[in-house]
Design a protein around this motif. Structure first.
Motif, PDB file in Angstrom:
ATOM      1  N   GLY A   1       1.669  -1.080   8.956  1.00 34.06           N
ATOM      2  CA  GLY A   1       0.218  -0.879   8.911  1.00 34.06           C
ATOM      3  C   GLY A   1      -0.455  -1.745   7.865  1.00 34.06           C
ATOM      4  N   VAL A   2       0.137  -1.814   6.677  1.00 30.90           N
ATOM      5  CA  VAL A   2      -0.430  -2.645   5.613  1.00 30.90           C
ATOM      6  C   VAL A   2      -0.390  -4.117   6.011  1.00 30.90           C
ATOM      7  CG1 VAL A   2      -0.057  -3.448   3.247  1.00 30.90           C
ATOM      8  CG2 VAL A   2      -0.009  -0.993   3.758  1.00 30.90           C
ATOM      9  N   HIS A   3       0.700  -4.554   6.643  1.00 27.46           N
ATOM     10  CA  HIS A   3       0.808  -5.957   7.054  1.00 27.46           C
ATOM     11  C   HIS A   3      -0.227  -6.325   8.113  1.00 27.46           C
ATOM     12  CE1 HIS A   3       5.295  -6.435   5.690  1.00 27.46           C
ATOM     13  NE2 HIS A   3       4.456  -6.297   4.686  1.00 27.46           N
ATOM     14  N   ILE A   4      -0.472  -5.427   9.075  1.00 29.31           N
ATOM     15  CA  ILE A   4      -1.497  -5.697  10.092  1.00 29.31           C
ATOM     16  C   ILE A   4      -2.872  -5.776   9.452  1.00 29.31           C
ATOM     17  CG2 ILE A   4      -2.672  -4.811  12.149  1.00 29.31           C
ATOM     18  CD1 ILE A   4       0.044  -3.508  12.907  1.00 29.31           C
ATOM     19  N   ALA A   5      -3.164  -4.827   8.562  1.00 32.20           N
ATOM     20  CA  ALA A   5      -4.470  -4.823   7.885  1.00 32.20           C
ATOM     21  C   ALA A   5      -4.653  -6.088   7.053  1.00 32.20           C
ATOM     22  CB  ALA A   5      -4.598  -3.577   7.015  1.00 32.20           C
ATOM     23  N   ALA A   6      -3.609  -6.505   6.339  1.00 36.69           N
ATOM     24  CA  ALA A   6      -3.692  -7.716   5.526  1.00 36.69           C
ATOM     25  C   ALA A   6      -3.832  -8.955   6.396  1.00 36.69           C
ATOM     26  CB  ALA A   6      -2.452  -7.828   4.640  1.00 36.69           C
TER      27      ALA A   6
ATOM     28  N   PHE B   1      -1.950   3.825  14.327  1.00 34.84           N
ATOM     29  CA  PHE B   1      -1.860   3.646  12.875  1.00 34.84           C
ATOM     30  C   PHE B   1      -2.776   4.595  12.115  1.00 34.84           C
ATOM     31  CE2 PHE B   1       0.686  -0.034  13.838  1.00 34.84           C
ATOM     32  CZ  PHE B   1       1.643   0.057  12.832  1.00 34.84           C
ATOM     33  N   VAL B   2      -3.801   5.117  12.758  1.00 37.15           N
ATOM     34  CA  VAL B   2      -4.526   6.233  12.142  1.00 37.15           C
ATOM     35  C   VAL B   2      -3.551   7.389  11.940  1.00 37.15           C
ATOM     36  CG1 VAL B   2      -6.348   7.943  12.462  1.00 37.15           C
ATOM     37  CG2 VAL B   2      -6.775   5.547  13.062  1.00 37.15           C
ATOM     38  N   LYS B   3      -2.748   7.670  12.979  1.00 35.20           N
ATOM     39  CA  LYS B   3      -1.759   8.749  12.899  1.00 35.20           C
ATOM     40  C   LYS B   3      -0.643   8.411  11.917  1.00 35.20           C
ATOM     41  CE  LYS B   3       1.518   8.983  16.086  1.00 35.20           C
ATOM     42  NZ  LYS B   3       2.884   9.003  15.487  1.00 35.20           N
ATOM     43  N   ASP B   4      -0.030   7.237  12.090  1.00 32.51           N
ATOM     44  CA  ASP B   4       1.187   6.933  11.328  1.00 32.51           C
ATOM     45  C   ASP B   4       0.914   6.744   9.845  1.00 32.51           C
ATOM     46  OD1 ASP B   4       2.466   7.121  13.714  1.00 32.51           O
ATOM     47  OD2 ASP B   4       3.141   5.044  13.813  1.00 32.51           O
ATOM     48  N   LEU B   5      -0.180   6.064   9.510  1.00 32.62           N
ATOM     49  CA  LEU B   5      -0.506   5.931   8.086  1.00 32.62           C
ATOM     50  C   LEU B   5      -0.937   7.276   7.510  1.00 32.62           C
ATOM     51  CD1 LEU B   5      -2.233   2.440   8.016  1.00 32.62           C
ATOM     52  CD2 LEU B   5      -0.074   3.057   6.925  1.00 32.62           C
ATOM     53  N   GLY B   6      -1.490   8.144   8.348  1.00 25.87           N
ATOM     54  CA  GLY B   6      -1.767   9.506   7.903  1.00 25.87           C
ATOM     55  C   GLY B   6      -0.479  10.234   7.531  1.00 25.87           C
ATOM     56  N   LEU B   7       0.582  10.039   8.341  1.00 26.72           N
ATOM     57  CA  LEU B   7       1.876  10.636   8.022  1.00 26.72           C
ATOM     58  C   LEU B   7       2.460  10.044   6.736  1.00 26.72           C
ATOM     59  CD1 LEU B   7       3.462  10.713  11.596  1.00 26.72           C
ATOM     60  CD2 LEU B   7       2.750  12.693  10.248  1.00 26.72           C
ATOM     61  N   VAL B   8       2.277   8.741   6.550  1.00 30.60           N
ATOM     62  CA  VAL B   8       2.717   8.089   5.312  1.00 30.60           C
ATOM     63  C   VAL B   8       2.072   8.772   4.105  1.00 30.60           C
ATOM     64  CG1 VAL B   8       2.539   5.958   3.960  1.00 30.60           C
ATOM     65  CG2 VAL B   8       3.184   5.845   6.381  1.00 30.60           C
ATOM     66  N   LEU B   9       0.755   8.948   4.185  1.00 27.77           N
ATOM     67  CA  LEU B   9       0.023   9.536   3.063  1.00 27.77           C
ATOM     68  C   LEU B   9       0.396  11.007   2.861  1.00 27.77           C
ATOM     69  CD1 LEU B   9      -3.433   7.845   3.698  1.00 27.77           C
ATOM     70  CD2 LEU B   9      -1.751   7.235   1.951  1.00 27.77           C
ATOM     71  N   ASP B  10       0.641  11.717   3.957  1.00 26.71           N
ATOM     72  CA  ASP B  10       1.067  13.112   3.841  1.00 26.71           C
ATOM     73  C   ASP B  10       2.402  13.217   3.104  1.00 26.71           C
ATOM     74  OD1 ASP B  10      -1.159  13.997   5.199  1.00 26.71           O
ATOM     75  OD2 ASP B  10      -0.119  14.239   7.131  1.00 26.71           O
TER      76      ASP B  10
ATOM     77  N   ALA C   1       3.686  11.107   0.976  1.00 26.02           N
ATOM     78  CA  ALA C   1       3.509  10.760  -0.436  1.00 26.02           C
ATOM     79  C   ALA C   1       2.777  11.862  -1.201  1.00 26.02           C
ATOM     80  CB  ALA C   1       2.742   9.449  -0.544  1.00 26.02           C
ATOM     81  N   ARG C   2       1.810  12.480  -0.542  1.00 22.98           N
ATOM     82  CA  ARG C   2       1.005  13.519  -1.198  1.00 22.98           C
ATOM     83  C   ARG C   2       1.872  14.709  -1.601  1.00 22.98           C
ATOM     84  NH1 ARG C   2      -2.288  14.153   2.730  1.00 22.98           N
ATOM     85  NH2 ARG C   2      -3.617  12.408   2.125  1.00 22.98           N
ATOM     86  N   ALA C   3       2.906  14.985  -0.804  1.00 20.76           N
ATOM     87  CA  ALA C   3       3.770  16.129  -1.088  1.00 20.76           C
ATOM     88  C   ALA C   3       4.455  15.999  -2.447  1.00 20.76           C
ATOM     89  CB  ALA C   3       4.815  16.283   0.012  1.00 20.76           C
ATOM     90  N   SER C   4       4.689  14.756  -2.893  1.00 20.15           N
ATOM     91  CA  SER C   4       5.310  14.555  -4.202  1.00 20.15           C
ATOM     92  C   SER C   4       4.353  13.872  -5.186  1.00 20.15           C
ATOM     93  CB  SER C   4       6.592  13.720  -4.051  1.00 20.15           C
ATOM     94  OG  SER C   4       6.300  12.456  -3.493  1.00 20.15           O
ATOM     95  N   LYS C   5       3.070  13.879  -4.855  1.00 22.42           N
ATOM     96  CA  LYS C   5       2.030  13.276  -5.705  1.00 22.42           C
ATOM     97  C   LYS C   5       2.366  11.822  -6.049  1.00 22.42           C
ATOM     98  CE  LYS C   5       0.432  17.635  -7.707  1.00 22.42           C
ATOM     99  NZ  LYS C   5       0.175  18.388  -8.954  1.00 22.42           N
ATOM    100  N   PHE C   6       2.729  11.070  -4.990  1.00 20.63           N
ATOM    101  CA  PHE C   6       3.106   9.674  -5.185  1.00 20.63           C
ATOM    102  C   PHE C   6       1.949   8.778  -4.751  1.00 20.63           C
ATOM    103  CE2 PHE C   6       5.300   5.688  -4.356  1.00 20.63           C
ATOM    104  CZ  PHE C   6       6.143   5.604  -5.449  1.00 20.63           C
ATOM    105  N   PRO C   7       1.485   7.863  -5.613  1.00 15.53           N
ATOM    106  CA  PRO C   7       0.317   7.052  -5.275  1.00 15.53           C
ATOM    107  C   PRO C   7       0.643   5.924  -4.303  1.00 15.53           C
ATOM    108  CG  PRO C   7       1.174   6.395  -7.418  1.00 15.53           C
ATOM    109  CD  PRO C   7       1.999   7.579  -6.978  1.00 15.53           C
ATOM    110  N   LEU C   8      -0.222   5.739  -3.301  1.00 18.25           N
ATOM    111  CA  LEU C   8      -0.055   4.654  -2.328  1.00 18.25           C
ATOM    112  C   LEU C   8      -1.401   3.953  -2.121  1.00 18.25           C
ATOM    113  CD1 LEU C   8       2.179   6.349   0.424  1.00 18.25           C
ATOM    114  CD2 LEU C   8       2.921   4.784  -1.379  1.00 18.25           C
ATOM    115  N   PRO C   9      -1.833   3.140  -3.068  1.00 22.76           N
ATOM    116  CA  PRO C   9      -3.166   2.530  -2.970  1.00 22.76           C
ATOM    117  C   PRO C   9      -3.332   1.599  -1.772  1.00 22.76           C
ATOM    118  CG  PRO C   9      -1.910   1.626  -4.822  1.00 22.76           C
ATOM    119  CD  PRO C   9      -1.163   2.807  -4.341  1.00 22.76           C
ATOM    120  N   LEU C  10      -2.326   0.791  -1.436  1.00 24.94           N
ATOM    121  CA  LEU C  10      -2.464  -0.123  -0.303  1.00 24.94           C
ATOM    122  C   LEU C  10      -2.464   0.632   1.019  1.00 24.94           C
ATOM    123  CD1 LEU C  10      -0.147  -3.073  -1.425  1.00 24.94           C
ATOM    124  CD2 LEU C  10      -2.633  -2.917  -1.583  1.00 24.94           C
ATOM    125  N   SER C  11      -1.601   1.635   1.132  1.00 23.50           N
ATOM    126  CA  SER C  11      -1.556   2.440   2.357  1.00 23.50           C
ATOM    127  C   SER C  11      -2.876   3.171   2.577  1.00 23.50           C
ATOM    128  CB  SER C  11      -0.414   3.455   2.284  1.00 23.50           C
ATOM    129  OG  SER C  11       0.815   2.812   2.087  1.00 23.50           O
TER     130      SER C  11
END
Length: 296
Positions: free
Chosen positions: A181-186, A239-248, A250-260
């Motif tokens: 997702g990040v590569h496509i956006a970039a 990618f709305v769905k999949d990047l949402g899962l990525v963020l979910d 990370a959020r469970a362990s309070k891990f920052p993902l600024p690019l995602s």
């Protein structure tokens, strides 16, 4: 293991996977919500099933290639779901991108019914699925692999075994989707800047694809932009769905993902702007003041 294998979901990936199984000599039973898709596959050799239950009753290994967890739930436990019809000891192979916690819970639910489970997200695109060269990121019990391994090998060039319980496959797939997702956006951002600066897009594509800034996603997706072809092979909303899962995750362990987070917002913007069902390369359409290539 029986020669009868079932596959549910004849989309861009599932159709190619079913073809690979047929080439490998399996008798392939298929089901899709579009009855005509199953009938077309059966017309070339195979068995079209009217429901997941009919398919599950005939097969010792069932491969599910639907969009998300909700569709997987319907395939298994809906009014004509396959879970109740599958014979004890049969294997359910789940190829969707889902929350790893949900996948781990699904393994327990299926085990309670006497069924085996392999968490097996996939990657590589429609062309590699059709040629049997895609990647599978799998995890599951040894007993499940013992029954399903020939099926997995028939569909994929690389079958990674990442653990002896569900969840590991889905975790690795989600990390893959972070990068995709990040590569496509970039890639879209870079091409959009080039267009705004007046660079010839074909020349930019030629140079970047032979330079250090290239990525597989730039090379693949910006070709769609140059051709002005936004026919969805993987849609914006995936990618709305999949990047949402990525963020979910990370959020469970309070891990920052600024690019995602930024990439997710870009796909959200493209979706709400009316491009939800277009190819994910249509994320480039969110950039103002650029003239995109047109079909010749």
């Amino acid at each position: 293991m029986t020669a009868d294998v079932g596959l549910i979901g004849l989309g861009a990936m599932g159709k190619g996977m079913a073809q690979s199984l047929r080439r490998a000599g399996f008798r392939v039973h298929v089901h899709d919500v579009r009855a005509e898709a199953a009938q077309a596959f059966a017309g070339d050799g195979g068995v079209a099933c009217r429901s997941p239950a009919e398919l599950g009753a005939a097969c010792d290994v069932v491969v599910s290639v639907v969009v998300n967890a909700a569709q997987t739930e319907a395939v298994l436990f809906g009014p004509e779901g396959c879970a109740a019809a599958m014979k004890p000891g049969s294997v359910f192979v789940m190829c969707s991108t889902v929350d790893p916690v949900w996948s781990m819970a699904l393994e327990k639910r299926l085990n309670a019914l006497g069924l085996l489970y392999i968490d097996a997200p996939i990657s590589g695109g429609a062309a590699k699925a059709a040629s049997g060269e895609m990647t599978m990121m799998t995890s599951g019990a040894p007993a499940a692999y013992a029954r399903a391994e020939p099926v997995l090998n028939a569909m994929a060039g690389k079958v990674y075994k990442l653990g002896d319980a569900a969840g590991a496959g889905s975790k690795v797939k989600i990390i893959n989707q972070l990068l995709a997702g990040v590569h496509i956006a970039a890639a879209a951002e870079a091409m959009a800047l080039g267009l705004r600066a007046g660079v010839d897009p074909a020349a930019l594509y030629e140079v970047i694809t032979h330079s250090a800034g290239n990525s597989w996603m730039f090379e693949n997706r910006m070709a769609h932009v140059l051709a002005a072809d936004y026919t969805a092979l993987s849609a914006v909303d995936i990618f709305v769905k999949d990047l949402g899962l990525v963020l979910d995750m990370a959020r469970a362990s309070k891990f920052p993902l600024p690019l995602s987070s930024t990439a997710h917002q870009m796909f959200m913007q493209a979706s709400t702007a009316g491009f939800a069902a277009e190819d994910d390369s249509a994320v480039i359409k969110i950039f103002p003041g650029i003239e995109l290539p047109r079909k010749h």
